[in-house]
Design an enzyme around this catalytic site. Sequence first.
Site, mmCIF file in Angstrom:
data_model
loop_
_atom_site.group_PDB
_atom_site.id
_atom_site.type_symbol
_atom_site.label_atom_id
_atom_site.label_comp_id
_atom_site.label_asym_id
_atom_site.label_seq_id
_atom_site.Cartn_x
_atom_site.Cartn_y
_atom_site.Cartn_z
ATOM 1 C CB VAL A 94 -0.939 0.031 1.224
ATOM 2 C CG1 VAL A 94 -1.751 1.323 1.245
ATOM 3 C CG2 VAL A 94 -1.862 -1.184 1.214
ATOM 4 C CG ASP A 96 3.373 -6.238 9.638
ATOM 5 O OD1 ASP A 96 4.276 -6.610 10.414
ATOM 6 O OD2 ASP A 96 2.654 -7.036 9.005
ATOM 7 N NE ARG A 97 2.322 -9.616 15.052
ATOM 8 C CZ ARG A 97 2.578 -10.759 15.672
ATOM 9 N NH1 ARG A 97 3.562 -11.540 15.259
ATOM 10 N NH2 ARG A 97 1.860 -11.115 16.728
#
Length: 259
Positions: free
Chosen positions: A13, A110-111
């Site tokens: 993204v 990302d986490r």
Amino acid sequence: MLLAVDMGNTNVVFALFEDGQIRARWRIATDPRRTGDEYAVWLTQLMNIEGISPKSVDQMIISTVVPRARHNLDVLGQKYFGVAPLFAGEGAAAWDFPIDVDEPRSLGADRAVNAMAAHAKHEGDLIIVDFGTATTFDVVDFRGTYKGGIIAPGINLSLDALVNQTAKLPRVAIEEPRTGSVIGRNTEDQMLIGLFWGYVAMMEGLIARLRAEIGRPAKVVATGGLAILFDRKTEIFDAVDADLTIEGLALLAARANAQ
């Protein structure tokens, strides 16, 4: 403008932020072989369609769980936007919250971004559910400390295993079952029931166990593409935030600027 890039195992993204708000976003399939030049051709054309000049990008931040793609994204920033990208969790964009697990360096970017963003937006203890290639459950306490979590196969991985390891089962779309009954009367309905309601039961069961272990009220925040689909059929989510990761990257970039 800030260009934030969230690269997962399945999709990437790209989002442009102007004055702290998302101006535009685009998605492309993850391919670690894709070069910085290829990204530039695709991305600059989309920016032009939106009437946005590539010259307006003056900062870039990247979160990636695909190490092989790192160099190509770095080339994109340096060669085509004239900026040295920040990488989430490193240098000026290092994490500024405690990570209370056995191997803190193993926590995916990302986490970690989700944990930081969720704590910034919500009070109290949190369980963050992220629907990606894997479905992850992350626990953040009321102080903002990352405490650990769970990694489960994503629903598409489960479907792939079911279809690829059987001779006659067809591929079906991940969607809400067409019937309200859990007794399927044809192969496709039986597969959808097993996938959809099986996944709902897995989520509800794991979240119940997490809440019991936390021992305090915990808010459940869901993100990722399938969160909205499941939110229609379960009451376990207190909030659904599709932009949690990408907004977390913007927050991390702003903190880096403030140093």
